[in-house]
Each structure stands twice: as C-alpha cells, then as structure tokens.
Design a protein around this motif. Structure first.
Motif, PDB file in Angstrom:
ATOM      1  N   TYR A   1      36.954  52.440  35.659  1.00 18.52           N
ATOM      2  CA  TYR A   1      35.745  51.886  35.052  1.00 18.52           C
ATOM      3  C   TYR A   1      34.703  52.999  34.923  1.00 18.52           C
ATOM      4  CZ  TYR A   1      36.767  46.835  35.289  1.00 18.52           C
ATOM      5  OH  TYR A   1      37.270  45.582  35.089  1.00 18.52           O
TER       6      TYR A   1
ATOM      7  N   GLN B   1      30.228  40.144  42.255  1.00 20.70           N
ATOM      8  CA  GLN B   1      31.166  39.085  42.621  1.00 20.70           C
ATOM      9  C   GLN B   1      31.972  39.477  43.852  1.00 20.70           C
ATOM     10  OE1 GLN B   1      33.578  36.938  39.613  1.00 20.70           O
ATOM     11  NE2 GLN B   1      32.709  38.345  38.125  1.00 20.70           N
TER      12      GLN B   1
ATOM     13  N   ARG C   1      39.765  48.277  55.237  1.00 21.10           N
ATOM     14  CA  ARG C   1      40.983  48.855  54.673  1.00 21.10           C
ATOM     15  C   ARG C   1      40.704  49.526  53.332  1.00 21.10           C
ATOM     16  NH1 ARG C   1      46.410  46.683  56.399  1.00 21.10           N
ATOM     17  NH2 ARG C   1      46.019  45.480  58.290  1.00 21.10           N
TER      18      ARG C   1
ATOM     19  N   TRP D   1      46.665  40.227  43.365  1.00 24.93           N
ATOM     20  CA  TRP D   1      45.922  40.625  44.560  1.00 24.93           C
ATOM     21  C   TRP D   1      46.843  40.727  45.771  1.00 24.93           C
ATOM     22  CZ3 TRP D   1      41.744  43.219  44.389  1.00 24.93           C
ATOM     23  CH2 TRP D   1      40.775  42.984  43.399  1.00 24.93           C
TER      24      TRP D   1
ATOM     25  N   PHE E   1      48.589  43.939  45.510  1.00 27.27           N
ATOM     26  CA  PHE E   1      47.692  45.058  45.824  1.00 27.27           C
ATOM     27  C   PHE E   1      47.479  45.192  47.334  1.00 27.27           C
ATOM     28  CE2 PHE E   1      43.293  46.476  46.663  1.00 27.27           C
ATOM     29  CZ  PHE E   1      43.412  47.790  46.208  1.00 27.27           C
TER      30      PHE E   1
ATOM     31  N   HIS F   1      49.107  48.521  48.622  1.00 25.42           N
ATOM     32  CA  HIS F   1      48.119  49.607  48.668  1.00 25.42           C
ATOM     33  C   HIS F   1      47.206  49.568  49.884  1.00 25.42           C
ATOM     34  CE1 HIS F   1      49.260  51.141  44.721  1.00 25.42           C
ATOM     35  NE2 HIS F   1      49.444  49.867  44.404  1.00 25.42           N
ATOM     36  N   LEU F   2      46.982  48.392  50.443  1.00 21.59           N
ATOM     37  CA  LEU F   2      46.128  48.352  51.627  1.00 21.59           C
ATOM     38  C   LEU F   2      46.930  48.079  52.905  1.00 21.59           C
ATOM     39  CD1 LEU F   2      42.827  46.616  50.426  1.00 21.59           C
ATOM     40  CD2 LEU F   2      43.543  48.995  50.256  1.00 21.59           C
TER      41      LEU F   2
ATOM     42  N   TYR G   1      48.654  45.672  54.055  1.00 12.47           N
ATOM     43  CA  TYR G   1      48.725  44.364  54.710  1.00 12.47           C
ATOM     44  C   TYR G   1      50.185  43.949  54.822  1.00 12.47           C
ATOM     45  CZ  TYR G   1      43.766  42.948  54.603  1.00 12.47           C
ATOM     46  OH  TYR G   1      42.424  42.823  54.827  1.00 12.47           O
TER      47      TYR G   1
ATOM     48  N   LEU H   1      43.290  35.673  51.779  1.00  7.88           N
ATOM     49  CA  LEU H   1      42.440  36.632  51.085  1.00  7.88           C
ATOM     50  C   LEU H   1      42.615  36.506  49.573  1.00  7.88           C
ATOM     51  CD1 LEU H   1      42.311  40.133  52.760  1.00  7.88           C
ATOM     52  CD2 LEU H   1      40.464  38.857  51.661  1.00  7.88           C
TER      53      LEU H   1
ATOM     54  N   GLN I   1      40.694  33.857  47.936  1.00  9.05           N
ATOM     55  CA  GLN I   1      39.313  34.204  47.586  1.00  9.05           C
ATOM     56  C   GLN I   1      39.282  35.057  46.315  1.00  9.05           C
ATOM     57  OE1 GLN I   1      36.368  35.470  50.620  1.00  9.05           O
ATOM     58  NE2 GLN I   1      38.033  35.326  52.099  1.00  9.05           N
ATOM     59  N   LEU I   2      40.108  36.084  46.317  1.00  9.22           N
ATOM     60  CA  LEU I   2      40.041  37.078  45.244  1.00  9.22           C
ATOM     61  C   LEU I   2      40.446  36.502  43.886  1.00  9.22           C
ATOM     62  CD1 LEU I   2      41.502  39.958  47.402  1.00  9.22           C
ATOM     63  CD2 LEU I   2      39.283  40.070  46.239  1.00  9.22           C
TER      64      LEU I   2
ATOM     65  N   ILE J   1      37.752  35.688  41.234  1.00  6.84           N
ATOM     66  CA  ILE J   1      36.926  36.703  40.583  1.00  6.84           C
ATOM     67  C   ILE J   1      37.084  36.541  39.074  1.00  6.84           C
ATOM     68  CG2 ILE J   1      36.581  39.175  40.212  1.00  6.84           C
ATOM     69  CD1 ILE J   1      35.705  38.280  42.962  1.00  6.84           C
TER      70      ILE J   1
ATOM     71  N   LEU K   1      39.277  43.135  34.752  1.00  8.16           N
ATOM     72  CA  LEU K   1      39.575  43.666  36.082  1.00  8.16           C
ATOM     73  C   LEU K   1      41.038  43.473  36.427  1.00  8.16           C
ATOM     74  CD1 LEU K   1      39.024  44.689  38.966  1.00  8.16           C
ATOM     75  CD2 LEU K   1      38.313  42.374  39.552  1.00  8.16           C
TER      76      LEU K   1
ATOM     77  N   ARG L   1      43.336  45.671  34.558  1.00  6.14           N
ATOM     78  CA  ARG L   1      43.310  47.043  35.091  1.00  6.14           C
ATOM     79  C   ARG L   1      44.059  47.146  36.408  1.00  6.14           C
ATOM     80  NH1 ARG L   1      38.862  50.849  33.347  1.00  6.14           N
ATOM     81  NH2 ARG L   1      37.926  49.884  31.505  1.00  6.14           N
ATOM     82  N   LEU L   2      43.889  46.134  37.233  1.00  3.19           N
ATOM     83  CA  LEU L   2      44.605  46.115  38.511  1.00  3.19           C
ATOM     84  C   LEU L   2      46.110  46.106  38.252  1.00  3.19           C
ATOM     85  CD1 LEU L   2      44.033  45.887  41.578  1.00  3.19           C
ATOM     86  CD2 LEU L   2      44.196  43.402  41.321  1.00  3.19           C
TER      87      LEU L   2
ATOM     88  N   PHE M   1      47.050  49.514  37.141  1.00  8.17           N
ATOM     89  CA  PHE M   1      46.976  50.426  38.299  1.00  8.17           C
ATOM     90  C   PHE M   1      48.264  50.359  39.118  1.00  8.17           C
ATOM     91  CE2 PHE M   1      45.900  50.722  42.897  1.00  8.17           C
ATOM     92  CZ  PHE M   1      45.510  52.051  42.947  1.00  8.17           C
TER      93      PHE M   1
END
Lengths: 220, 220
Positions: A91, A102, A114, B81, B84, B88-89, B91, B99, B102-103, B106, B111, B114-115, B118
């Motif tokens: 971005y 958000q 993390r 998510w 990801f 990448h994190l 988990y 989690l 929640q995500l 968004i 976004l 792009r994710l 990615f």
DNA sequence: GATTATTTTTAGACCAGTCTAATTTATGAT
DNA sequence: ATCATAAATTAGACTGGTCTAAAAATAATC
C-alpha cells in the motif's frame, strides 16, 4: 469489554491532549470524531465511570493512567497495521489510515505482538510516527521539529508528517518529498512564512507555511 | 452497509445449509450462534428485507444469490486470515479460528485481494478448507470423503477436518496426524464403527467413529 | 381427528450509541 | 455587574441488537 466506539474516543482524547498539552474539550472531541457534542458528553460520562478519563466540565477531558495505557496500545496497533500494509502489502502511505482504523480494534495482544515480531519490531510507522512497544514505551522524538522552525542554511532530513491526510501525503509525493529526504532551507520569507528549500534532486522548492508546519524534520 | 452481526448470521445460514443441504431452521441458527430464537426471527426479517435471505416459516431460511455471494466472500476472508496467521505469524491450526472471526469482518475487498496475493493465492486454509477466490469460486472437493467411509486396505491421505474445534485439532496433533499424513485402513470394527489405521510413523492406531467421521481424506 | 409437544413469532423491555432541540452554565466584552 | 456568546449538558427519540415471557402456528403422536 471495550467497544470500538469507546476506543475511538480514547484515541481522540489521547491525540488531542498530545497536540494541545491540555485536556480535550467536548467540542474538540466532537469535531475530531465528526460527531455531536451531546454524544460526547454521554460517552465521556461512561468512560469516566469505567475509570478511563477524568472530566472537569468547561475545562477538559483527560485520560487517567489506565486510559492512557489503553489508548497507547490502540495507537500501537494502528501503527503496526499501517506498517504492515505499506511494507508487506504494498500500500502507499496515503492509503492506509482508514484500514488501520478498522484493524486497530482487533482484540488480541498476542496477534499484535506476533505482527510486531514478524516485521522485526519496527520503531516507526510509514508516517514517521513512533510505534509504542507492548509496555507503551516508544522512542522519543527529541530533536525533531517542524520545518517551519528550521534556521536558514541548516541541513535536515524529513522524519515525519504531522498531518497524515491523503491530500497532504499526495502533495508530498508530487514534490518528491518522503521520509529520509534531505533538505536545506535556503531562504525564509517573512511575508507569508513560506520557505525555500533544496533537496538533492530539486532546488528552489517553495513551500508554504501550511506545508512547512506539517513536515517534521531533524538536523543532520 | 453491513454489520458484523448480519455477516455472522449469513455465515451461519451458509454453513448450516452446506451441512444439511436444506434451509436452516430458526432454532438451528440460534444454536449455532449461541443466541435465542427470538433474536433470529428478528434478524432474519431484516436480512429478508435486504434481499439476502428467503424464509419459509417452519421450513427454513436459505440464502438468496446475493446472500450466497456475500457469505462466500466472508468465508474467503476468514480462510485467508487463518492461512496468514498460521503460515506467517506461526500460529498453530487450533488457535486461529476466533481471531479469524474478528478479522473476517474487516471491510475492504482490496485488502483481502492483496493478502491473497501476498500469500501467492493459497487454495486451502490450514484446515484443508478451500479458499474462494474473489469471484467466489473454489476448487471442488470431489474425491474427498470422511475416513469413516474408506474401505479396508485403501491408501489415503488427510486433506481436511470437518470439525475444526481446538479440542479435535489438539487430539490430532497428539496422534501425530496432520494434513498430508498418509494412512491405510487396516481393519474396521462393526461393533462401534471404529477403524484401525497405520501411518508411516505409527501403526495400529485405533480411531473411534467421532474421529473418523471428522477426518476428511482422499485416495492416493 | 384431537391432543400434546415443539417450533416460531410477537410483545415488551433493555443497552449502547447516536441524533436534534432545548436548556443550563460559564466566559468574555462592555 | 450585566449581557451576549459560546460551550456543555439534559431530555427525548431513534436504530440495531439482544433478551424473557407469552402467544400462535405447526408437527407429531395417539
């Protein structure tokens, strides 16, 4: 149990206090959040009952210690996400603010720790603002000042922007100015407080006061 | 303008319909969302007015075409998510569900595109569920079946889990079973529908019906 | 087909958050 | 000290989402 609305109020109070050094007035909060003063009165009452803010009517609202702690962690989340969006999802720095607004409400300290680690603990976000660590500490910006206050013939580099609105950031892009750009103030005009600067790529660039007030620089 | 609550109802109706092949009953939705039937009635009325669901009382609630589209995109976000977070994190696959809940709310198609990019357009999430693309298409799972239905002496590998609750996933971890693990069904016991399987690392592993029903496998 | 059990809906209340309009309170100017 | 102005609060209404308790509609059982 905190709502997004509460968090947005805390953040508003935090940033208004940071700017003015004083408590935030009801009207200032309302303006900042594009809401109405009566709504602010309501919410401030609730936040006060939760021990997050102090309020002296007609004087201002300020964060308590826990309120400050909470607000700082929200700022941390905001800046971590902005950094992620720019550095990893490509971005531009003028596109990320609303999205981060958000994402900052995602309720998980673990996730943000993390994310922080994933990015190798960045110290600054894409606008040059310091990212608080999980204890709320951040590097202090001593030595940073608005370009408007820099004396003639001083070599500085851009370390941040005070206004991070898309419009301002796009203007900077258009002028070839970004974080790290080295500038020298050639001349200062008392007439309208505009300054003429030179960078490596461009010389004799005239910046009006609004721009120079919002560009944060540091001497080299 | 869609709220998180609305999105959660759409997702619930989507997954109940997927499982049962029928419309979702008010009580089933209520149970799935840990809410009350009266709340469901209310929300279904609202979703119906927005053209997202059809409702025949005492028969069931089903998604309209646009409702299906919306729900699919939420599922896409959820699974992106989860991927990801795990890839990448770092988990674990049993930690990411809440989690992602929640995500997934968004609000930005950009976004998530792009994710997706990615991560190089992953086709499956950490639980083996297919990730819809931005048009809602996903790879079909033809050939996949519950382990409980696999014939004796067939070589298969694990491609997914039907139940992705932390408890079940931790059980699998404890047994050394994960996506990709190759299994052969040695014996099937009619008594309690348990099966004995062997993997490369462990032989004579007895799995009860609850486990074998929730393990999705594919012949090799 | 009548009765019972279950499912669904309605009615009414509540909370969080917002608004408008009216009112109160403090500040600043004369 | 008074009065106008600005700031802040209160009152009352609305929306979205939830609940409990009661009523209505359907399905299941005999």
């Amino acid at each position: 149990m905190r709502t997004s609305a509460e968090e947005n109020y805390l953040k508003a109070i935090f940033s208004l206090a940071e700017q003015s050094g004083k408590g935030a007035s009801t009207t200032a909060i309302a303006a900042h959040l594009r809401t109405k003063a009566s709504s602010v009165t309501d919410m401030v009452k609730r936040l006060n009952e939760k021990g997050l803010v102090d309020h002296r009517p007609y004087y201002g609202v300020s964060l308590t210690d826990t309120g400050t702690q909470v607000a700082t962690l929200i700022v941390r989340k905001h800046r971590l996400w902005e950094t992620f969006l720019v550095n990893h999802l490509n971005y531009r720095w003028d596109e990320v603010h609303d999205l981060a607004e958000q994402l900052e409400h995602i309720d998980s300290d673990e996730l943000h720790d993390r994310l922080d680690k994933f990015m190798d603990h960045p110290k600054f976000d894409p606008h040059g603002d310091p990212i608080p660590d999980r204890e709320g500490r951040m590097v202090d910006m001593a030595g940073a000042q608005p370009l408007s206050e820099v004396a003639k013939d001083t070599l500085v580099h851009i370390v941040g922007v005070k206004d991070s609105s898309p419009a301002f950031l796009k203007l900077l892009d258009g002028l070839g100015l970004k974080l790290g750009t080295q500038l020298t103030v050639n001349r200062r005009f008392e007439y309208d407080n505009s300054v003429e600067v030179s960078s490596r790529f461009r010389s004799g660039l005239l910046l009006n006061e609004q721009v120079s007030l919002n560009l944060t620089v540091k001497a080299l």
